[in-house]
Design an enzyme around this catalytic site. Sequence first.
Site, PDB file in Angstrom:
ATOM      1  N   ASP A   1      11.074  57.674  13.556  1.00  0.00           N
ATOM      2  CA  ASP A   1      10.607  56.523  14.775  1.00  0.00           C
ATOM      3  C   ASP A   1      11.253  57.577  15.816  1.00  0.00           C
ATOM      4  O   ASP A   1      10.759  57.340  16.988  1.00  0.00           O
ATOM      5  CB  ASP A   1      11.777  55.555  14.561  1.00  0.00           C
ATOM      6  CG  ASP A   1      11.382  54.411  13.522  1.00  0.00           C
ATOM      7  OD1 ASP A   1      11.392  54.870  12.380  1.00  0.00           O
ATOM      8  OD2 ASP A   1      10.516  53.486  13.847  1.00  0.00           O
TER       9      ASP A   1
HETATM   10  C1  LIG Z   1       4.677  55.355  11.078  1.00  0.00           C
HETATM   11  S1  LIG Z   1       6.166  53.745  11.252  1.00  0.00           S
HETATM   12  C2  LIG Z   1       7.250  54.752  11.475  1.00  0.00           C
HETATM   13  C3  LIG Z   1       8.616  54.037  11.226  1.00  0.00           C
HETATM   14  O1  LIG Z   1       8.814  52.938  11.946  1.00  0.00           O
HETATM   15  C4  LIG Z   1       9.272  51.780  10.880  1.00  0.00           C
HETATM   16  O2  LIG Z   1      10.328  51.134  11.672  1.00  0.00           O
HETATM   17  P1  LIG Z   1       9.937  49.350  11.492  1.00  0.00           P
HETATM   18  O3  LIG Z   1       9.557  49.096  10.425  1.00  0.00           O
HETATM   19  O4  LIG Z   1      11.542  48.864  11.847  1.00  0.00           O
HETATM   20  O5  LIG Z   1       9.363  49.328  12.999  1.00  0.00           O
HETATM   21  C5  LIG Z   1       9.897  52.774   9.801  1.00  0.00           C
HETATM   22  O6  LIG Z   1      11.162  53.345  10.159  1.00  0.00           O
HETATM   23  C6  LIG Z   1       8.747  53.679   9.697  1.00  0.00           C
HETATM   24  O7  LIG Z   1       9.212  54.853   9.046  1.00  0.00           O
END
Ligand SMILES: CSC[C@H]1O[C@H](OP(=O)(O)O)[C@H](O)[C@@H]1O
Length: 356
Positions: free
Chosen positions: A245
């Site tokens: 992220d």
């Molecule tokens: C390519 S997605 C990157 C990253 O985003 C996700 O978080 P969330 O589901 O809370 O938005 C997850 O940390 C992924 O690895």
Amino acid sequence: MSLEAIIFKNGKLRLLDQLQLPFTTTYIDIETIQDGWDAIHQMKVRGAPAIAIAGVLTVAVELNKQNFQSVDQIKKFTFQSLDYLVTSRPTAVNIGDAAEKIKQFCLSLEKEVTDPNNYKLKLTEKMNSMLDEDVATNKSIGKHGALDIIEKLSGQEKAKILTHCNTGSLATAGYGTALGVVRSLQEMGNLEHCYCTETRPYNQGSRLTAYELVYEKIPSTLICDNMVGLLLSRQKISAIVVGADRVVANGDTANKIGTYQLAILAKYHNVPFYVAVPTTTIDLNKRTGSEIVIEERPSKEMTHVKDIRIAADGINCWNPCFDVTPADLITGGLITEHGVFKPNELESKIREILRV
Ligand SMILES: CSC[C@H]1O[C@H](OP(=O)(O)O)[C@H](O)[C@@H]1O
């Protein structure tokens, strides 16, 4: 295209409501800036790249709907809307990065275009281009990552990969980042198996990644988050590949909660640990992971599943949505669309490539 998290056609934006997966496939119409903010904040759309694209296209929807009397009016509305959408979730850098790029585009465009309708057309075309650009980026990440992993395999061995959370078509405009590496290995005929963790408490793994893997008939197995240690002690896992992220200048990486402990287990079992990340997720303005804001989410996301209580009523909860993996645990490297880099070379390589 396997599964589309984001559909933008004729100025209209529809988002796949990921809170309903894998039970139902429901698209929601995004008609206002608040609709977009709510969808991101409630995690109906999630995944660092998908959040950025959904946020920017939310602005495009309103630009298409409204009449503006001047370029300055368009610019002011765009800037204010982007600034608000960036507040929907704090940890992923992508939406902030995308907002800054759109603002820079607005400022350069106004030097060439003075007619408001023509300006709005070119601005919304730029916003729309993010979808195809993201898919191309992810396919490049997939290729670089797969080739790096294949290089480390011995003889006729095929790769056994463990991944965490969801980093596929449902987290991006398509193909995915870490899951894009799995797709590339499968396409190259070098994937033996993909293991995915359920990723409590939102269950991105059991609800979303498992859904993508089954949908595409990729050989795969779902495990609980607390089974990774036993898996690594019993199976020869070729690599652990996760998304991100926010990756900062020294390579420290914020990713879904549970990533840090996977990296520690990988170190203990000598399994290469990779982070698959587009350059839009790299934040060179922060030096170390200690500067990254970790989002905390409502306790109900831990204590309930589909409104059914699964934890004792009255118990206190702590629900951090991300953790930070120190750069020295990213032993396989950072897989970007420009190649695979060691954490200690990331900043210099990215500055050289992006000329920043
Ligand atoms: C390519 S997605 C990157 C990253 O985003 C996700 O978080 P969330 O589901 O809370 O938005 C997850 O940390 C992924 O690895």
